[in-house]
Motif scaffolding. Structure first.
Motif, short mmCIF file in Angstrom:
data_model
loop_
_atom_site.label_atom_id
_atom_site.label_comp_id
_atom_site.label_asym_id
_atom_site.label_seq_id
_atom_site.Cartn_x
_atom_site.Cartn_y
_atom_site.Cartn_z
N PRO A 251 0.83 -1.21 0.00
CA PRO A 251 0.00 0.00 0.00
C PRO A 251 0.86 1.26 0.00
O PRO A 251 1.36 1.68 1.04
CB PRO A 251 -0.82 -0.13 1.29
CG PRO A 251 -0.06 -1.09 2.16
CD PRO A 251 0.96 -1.80 1.33
N CYS A 252 1.04 1.85 -1.16
CA CYS A 252 1.77 3.12 -1.25
C CYS A 252 0.93 4.18 -0.55
O CYS A 252 -0.28 4.27 -0.80
CB CYS A 252 2.00 3.49 -2.71
SG CYS A 252 2.62 5.17 -2.93
N PRO A 253 1.54 4.99 0.33
CA PRO A 253 0.74 5.99 1.04
C PRO A 253 0.11 7.02 0.09
O PRO A 253 -0.81 7.72 0.48
CB PRO A 253 1.74 6.67 1.97
CG PRO A 253 2.99 5.88 1.90
CD PRO A 253 2.94 4.99 0.70
N TRP A 254 0.62 7.12 -1.13
CA TRP A 254 0.06 8.09 -2.07
C TRP A 254 -0.87 7.46 -3.10
O TRP A 254 -1.81 8.07 -3.55
CB TRP A 254 1.19 8.86 -2.79
CG TRP A 254 1.76 9.93 -1.92
CD1 TRP A 254 1.37 11.22 -1.85
CD2 TRP A 254 2.81 9.79 -0.97
NE1 TRP A 254 2.10 11.90 -0.91
CE2 TRP A 254 2.99 11.05 -0.36
CE3 TRP A 254 3.61 8.73 -0.56
CZ2 TRP A 254 3.95 11.26 0.64
CZ3 TRP A 254 4.55 8.95 0.43
CH2 TRP A 254 4.72 10.20 1.00
N CYS A 255 -0.57 6.22 -3.48
CA CYS A 255 -1.29 5.62 -4.61
C CYS A 255 -2.20 4.46 -4.21
O CYS A 255 -2.99 3.99 -5.03
CB CYS A 255 -0.32 5.11 -5.66
SG CYS A 255 0.90 6.32 -6.14
N GLY A 256 -2.05 3.93 -3.02
CA GLY A 256 -2.85 2.76 -2.64
C GLY A 256 -2.12 1.47 -2.96
O GLY A 256 -0.92 1.47 -3.22
N CYS B 274 10.45 2.33 -2.41
CA CYS B 274 10.20 3.45 -3.32
C CYS B 274 9.24 2.98 -4.41
O CYS B 274 9.43 1.93 -5.01
CB CYS B 274 11.50 3.93 -3.95
SG CYS B 274 11.25 5.34 -5.06
N HIS B 275 8.22 3.77 -4.64
CA HIS B 275 7.25 3.44 -5.68
C HIS B 275 7.81 3.90 -7.02
O HIS B 275 7.31 4.84 -7.64
CB HIS B 275 5.91 4.10 -5.37
CG HIS B 275 4.77 3.54 -6.17
ND1 HIS B 275 3.51 4.06 -6.13
CD2 HIS B 275 4.72 2.51 -7.04
CE1 HIS B 275 2.72 3.37 -6.94
NE2 HIS B 275 3.43 2.42 -7.50
N THR B 276 8.85 3.20 -7.48
CA THR B 276 9.62 3.67 -8.63
C THR B 276 8.79 3.77 -9.90
O THR B 276 8.95 4.70 -10.68
CB THR B 276 10.81 2.73 -8.91
OG1 THR B 276 10.39 1.39 -8.72
CG2 THR B 276 11.96 3.01 -7.99
N GLY C 261 5.64 4.23 -10.08
CA GLY C 261 4.39 4.88 -9.76
C GLY C 261 4.68 6.34 -9.48
O GLY C 261 5.18 7.06 -10.34
N CYS C 262 4.44 6.75 -8.23
CA CYS C 262 4.60 8.16 -7.90
C CYS C 262 6.05 8.55 -7.65
O CYS C 262 6.36 9.73 -7.55
CB CYS C 262 3.75 8.49 -6.67
SG CYS C 262 4.26 7.57 -5.21
N GLY C 263 6.93 7.57 -7.51
CA GLY C 263 8.34 7.89 -7.30
C GLY C 263 8.70 8.27 -5.87
O GLY C 263 9.83 8.68 -5.61
ZN LIG Z 1 2.86 5.70 -5.16
#
Ligand SMILES: [Zn+2]
Lengths: 976, 93
Positions: free
Chosen positions: B5-10, B58-60, B62-64
């Motif tokens: 679960p990315c804190p920004w993207c889910g 790191c959501h490489t 995705g949002c980075g």
């Molecule tokens: Zn993300």
């Protein structure tokens, strides 16, 4: 073509109106739609289907499913040949052509069967022991072993078939469509959940397909298909259970259609399924009994015999001996009996079987020999008789032996719940002594077994468990059918018989092998597996593993839970590489990046080099030119006149923000405080371990804006590296990074004529060296296009990198080409920079090279901290005997050393040598008229002047250590 | 394949992320104050616990963005997710 002498006139789930012709080992047969290759062969009376892996013993069809160890076949040939398929899982189609694997010329007469006579020469651990022998012996055995141990033929060309990958999400994934799975899918579907039901067979039904009361599953399946929220995947085997309920399933989309497969469909589809929860209704696998010559063709699992007669209307024999240590085989005996198979006897290892089906068998008048065992078989390529003896209470042989003539032995050594996927999920197993089976215990994931995979072996319990699991309700434990404690291996009368009691049929592992391994100290089940190869075949020991470890436990005097089981790992079923790759093959395997000038390079005959994902012009051969000639011409043009190169692939990162300068100070080894707008500086970037990471030039655009360049291959890595430090370590710095690599194109204009050329192309940039010095940049118009021009050099000549919008690149290039310039590629650039002794990241550096090793200590600022600085202060980093950069001149100027060649201090002596370094870059230099090389050598230039020796395949080359700056060491041309 | 679960993207597939190893290892403010062994400890030594571990991801693709994950190294269960710079949740399950 022959008739199907063993086919029943009616019944079964086959379509007699659709006969299908096929061939096996060159002979033609017919079967019916709905057959598997195995059932069609049995219908034609073919039991002998192959030879065993080690002893090349004749082998017949053992099972009716995925656990098959013997009937391994090859379909087709050449690039589209499919090796190592199980005949029990290959659905018949018109024109199917199959061959046995592992026998030559064929299963009836196999030259390698002599192994069987030499049996005692190949005990457990033979391969292992052979590998351990001195190197000298191995080459004698290797060809023999390779030829003898082959299983199938690898395709000899690219796979012509198409594959697909699918991603799917569901609330409930149900694996297996037997009674438990169907009930689970229905219950989950009715609750409104999104459900996927996957079953390896077609149609769904599982065990119901092979039992006498076939048909009940049809309604359940129809009900599921009516629900929009349920997706039923048939011919789909779930092969892997990974973390967080991620599962892989392989759907055989057109395998069953053969050449009639429609072109628009892929051969197979790999499903990547993320499930909320998983119901594993994977059933159970029947185990063989371990007795002498239990591998004789005509010996099969009782449940398989039952499936052949019920589902496929095939008589696997005319007169059967059923031998069992549990109740389940009685149903098989009754079904065989009902369809006209004469039951010579039901041989029950237990003193008394008392299930309902035992009573039914008694009522049907079947001859039941309780407390007896089949201890051996007779026959050659087909069983002729079962030798039966009475057992004492302790399992030893008692009394006389009688031979029961028969052409089928249907055996059952109990059932192993198929806990493979549950175990892969991270689930623990527990041994149930009453069931004599490993059962699922606890999984860390949302996985739950139902039905036979959970130890519930009767249909009513399966349905109840499946329903509860599908609905997500707690399940009640089903009734346990206690199994009598009988021995796992039936003793034989002779030593020869002892040695032929097979446990793992595919790998020819016998009870004696396991006992020998235990005596030799292989007491761990994992060691046993590797030593004897138990369970290491394409069937992964689905039938033999539990008997094998039980025999180990018995030999060691331990309980089965104490010995434990080997780890279940994916895949449950072999998966073709093609299915894993899906569409990511050929040009789609990896993205290709092209610069805006790519079309020009192509039209002008460039040979391309792959740098990361980029295509870069390597050199531009003219008519009749070799690579060396082209590179030499391009190099000389740059040294003597002017050349242009497409440098657009260099990474460009815009570093902005009030703290940009401080950030650069921290990530580069040198200082950025004094860099004024309009100026640029070369920077070296290290890892925190002090090793060189990347290099490049950074220009100050304005007080808070810097444009950093990276090497082509490292652009993404450096960007990520900088982001990581900003986000995780220095969030207090206000710095913003933007990648501009693809927004701008860069053309390098290099050579003594380049200043004059630049002047001719621009009105508003004065190229005079006093106003536009080395390491400065100017903004203006070049060829009428908005441009930034950086006076930097990687060739050692006066050089300008002209940066324009990507869309303007072709106009700029065309304008340059109207002048006397020579396009040059990356190879000329490599030579030119090596002549100057400039390092190339990835060539002179490999993650173990420090700036000190490269004699770049001058790049290390002493007044500030930077990433990697502390590591360089370790004394070991200053060891003069570290490998350091040197130049090498070969004694013969025409010799070009191979890059990567090892370097010796002394001529090779024939004994193991101590390497002191290796060649990192090596070229033929047209400028210098000789070869040059860069190398990393222990002691570096402390060895100069001195000679080193480079051993090659056929000779040893002598070379002199020298300054790596081969050309213009003072940099007069650069600064001029 | 973890579901992170990315804190920004889910929630996204593990293949979109890069793991950056153990979290909360701050770069020493004055590296020169550390002897070689201490520096090596910062650079190379990691706890490698059996059980709960806090690590950086790191959501490489995705949002980075970098963020922290508390994960059980035995079961791979994700116990908590929190942003870079935030303290780890005290009473993670
Ligand atoms: Zn993300």
């Amino acid at each position: 073509m022959t008739a199907q002498p063993h086919r029943l006139p009616e019944g079964g789930a086959i379509d007699r109106s659709r006969p299908l012709g096929f061939s096996f080992n060159g002979r033609r047969y017919t079967g019916f739609a709905g057959d598997t290759l195995a059932s069609a062969l049995l219908a034609n009376g073919v039991h002998l289907v192959g030879r065993s892996f080690k002893y090349h013993r004749p082998r017949g069809i053992l099972s009716a499913g995925t656990e098959e160890p013997n009937a391994i076949v090859q379909l087709g040939s050449g690039a589209s040949g499919l090796p190592n398929l199980k005949a029990t899982r290959v659905e018949l189609y018109e024109g199917l052509a199959a061959r046995s694997v592992n026998c030559w010329p064929g299963p009836w007469f196999d030259l390698a069967a002599v192994n069987g006579f030499a049996h005692r020469l190949i005990p457990a651990g033979f391969y292992y022991k052979t590998f351990m022998w001195p190197h000298r012996g191995w080459h004698l055995y290797e060809p023999f072993i390779r030829r003898m141990a082959g299983l199938g033929r690898a395709p000899d060309g690219p796979d012509p078939d198409r594959y697909e990958r699918m991603n799917a999400h569901c609330d409930v994934l149900v694996v297996g469509a037997g009674p438990a799975g169907l009930a689970a899918a229905e219950a989950a579907g009715r609750s409104g959940a999104r459900v996927i039901l996957a079953d390896e067979d077609c149609p769904p039904g599982g065990m119901l397909l092979g039992s006498a009361d076939a048909g009940g599953h049809g309604e359940a399946t129809a009900g599921l298909e009516a629900m929009d929220n349920v997706r039923v995947l048939t011919r789909t085997v779930v092969t892997g259970y990974y973390d967080h309920n991620f599962l892989i399933a392989l759907e055989r989309v057109t395998d069953h259609l053969g050449p009639a497969a429609p072109a628009h469909l892929p051969r197979q589809r790999l499903w990547r399924i993320r499930a909320g929860r998983v119901v594993l209704a994977t059933g159970a696998l029947e185990r063989p009994l371990v007795f002498a010559n239990n591998d004789r063709p005509g010996t099969m699992l009782a449940g398989a015999a039952r499936a052949y007669v019920n589902r496929f209307a095939v008589l696997p024999g005319r007169r059967a001996v059923v031998v069992t240590d549990n109740d389940s085989a009685y149903a098989a005996a009754l079904d065989l009996h009902r369809h006209g198979v004469e039951i010579a006897a039901i041989v029950d290892l237990r003193p008394d079987g008392d299930g309902t089906q035992c009573a039914e068998a008694r009522e049907a008048g079947l001859n039941i020999l309780s407390g007896h065992a089949v201890i051996d078989t007779a026959g050659r390529r087909r069983v002729r008789a079962a030798r039966v003896a009475r057992l004492n209470d302790d399992g030893s042989l008692a009394g006389t032996v009688s031979a029961l003539p028969c052409d089928l032995i249907a055996m059952s050594g109990g059932w192993s719940p198929a806990v493979h996927l549950f175990s892969q999920s991270g689930g623990t197993l527990r041994y149930d002594a009453a069931l004599r089976a490993f059962l699922p215990d606890v999984s860390p994931q949302a996985a739950r077994c139902a039905g036979a995979s959970n130890g519930a072996f009767d249909t009513a319990s399966c349905i109840a468990e499946g329903h509860a699991a599908g609905a997500g309700e707690p399940g009640a434990p089903g009734p346990v059918q206690p199994a009598a404690p009988v021995s796992w291996a039936v003793p034989a009368r002779s030593r020869a018989g002892e040695a032929r009691r097979f446990v793992d049929f595919q790998n020819d592992v016998t009870a004696a092998d396991i006992e020998l391994a235990a005596r030799e100290g292989y007491e761990s089940v994992e060691h046993l597996k590797r030593y004897t190869t138990l369970g290491m075949g394409t069937d992964q020991g689905k039938t033999g593993n539990v008997p094998g470890l039980a025999i180990l436990a018995g030999t060691l005097g331990l309980s089965i839970p104490e010995v434990g089981t080997t780890t279940f790992r994916p895949p449950y079923e072999p998966v073709a590489f093609g299915a894993i790759a899906g569409r990511d093959v050929g040009p789609l395997a990896d993205p290709v990046r092209r610069t805006p000038l790519h079309a020009w390079h192509e039209e002008n005959g460039a040979v391309f080099e792959d740098v990361g994902q980029w295509k870069r012009p390597f050199y531009y051969p003219q008519e009749g030119e070799t690579k060396d000639e082209a590179v030499a011409r391009e190099c000389l043009a740059v040294r003597n006149a002017a050349g242009i190169m497409d440098a657009s692939t260099l990474g460009k990162i815009l570093v902005c923000g009030p703290d940009a300068r401080e950030f650069l100070n921290r990530v580069y080894t040198n200082a950025w405080d004094g860099l004024a707008p309009g100026r640029c500086r070369y920077g070296l970037m290290l890892g925190e371990d002090g090793m060189v990471l990347d290099d490049g030039v950074t220009a100050c655009l304005s007080e808070n804006r810097f444009l950093t360049t990276t090497t082509t291959g490292n652009a993404a890595r450096v960007f990520a590296w900088l982001e990581e430090w900003l986000q995780t370590e220095w969030p207090d710095l206000e710095v913003y990074l933007t990648s501009l690599t693809e927004q701008f194109a860069t053309v390098a204009l290099a050579g003594p004529d380049s200043r004059k050329l630049l002047g001719a192309l621009t009105d508003d940039i004065d190229p005079a060296p006093d106003v536009f010095p080395f390491m400065a940049w100017r903004e203006g118009r070049v060829a009428g296009l908005p441009a930034r021009v950086f006076r930097i050099s990687y060739t050692g000549e006066v050089s300008y990198e002209i940066v324009v919008s990507a869309g303007d690149a072709t106009d700029l290039w065309a304008a340059l080409m109207t002048h006397e310039v020579t396009p040059f590629g990356t190879e000329a650039m490599h030579v030119l920079r090596a002549e100057k002794g400039y390092l190339m990241i990835g060539q002179e550096t490999d993650g173990t090279v420090t700036p000190l090793d490269l004699d770049m200590g001058w790049m290390l600022n002493k007044k500030k901290d930077f990433i990697g600085r502390r590591s360089l202060a370790r004394s070991a980093m200053r060891d003069p005997m570290r490998k350091r950069l040197v130049g090498l001149r070969t004694e013969d100027p025409a010799t070009v050393l191979p890059e990567g060649a090892q370097i010796l201090a002394e001529p090779p002596s024939g004994a193991p040598e101590t390497m002191i370094g290796h060649v990192t870059s090596s070229y033929r230099s047209a400028t210098l008229g000789r070869s040059i090389a860069l190398a990393l050598v222990k002691g570096g230039r402390d060895r100069a002047p001195g000679t080193v020796h480079v051993p090659l395949d056929d000779r040893t080359v002598r070379a002199e250590i020298c300054d790596p700056k081969f050309y213009d060491p003072e940099g007069e041309r650069l600064n001029g | 394949m973890l579901l992170i679960p990315c804190p920004w993207c889910g929630e996204r597939d593990e293949s979109e992320f890069a793991c950056g190893g153990e979290a909360h290892i701050a770069r020493p403010p004055d590296p020169d104050a550390l002897n070689d062994a201490e520096w090596a400890d910062y650079l190379f030594m990691r706890t490698n616990p059996k059980g709960s571990q806090r690590e950086r991801w790191c959501h490489t693709h995705g949002c980075g963005r970098w963020f922290n994950v508390e994960r059980d190294t035995v079961t791979h269960r994700i116990l908590s997710v929190y942003r870079m710079g935030e303290p780890p949740p005290k009473d993670a399950p």
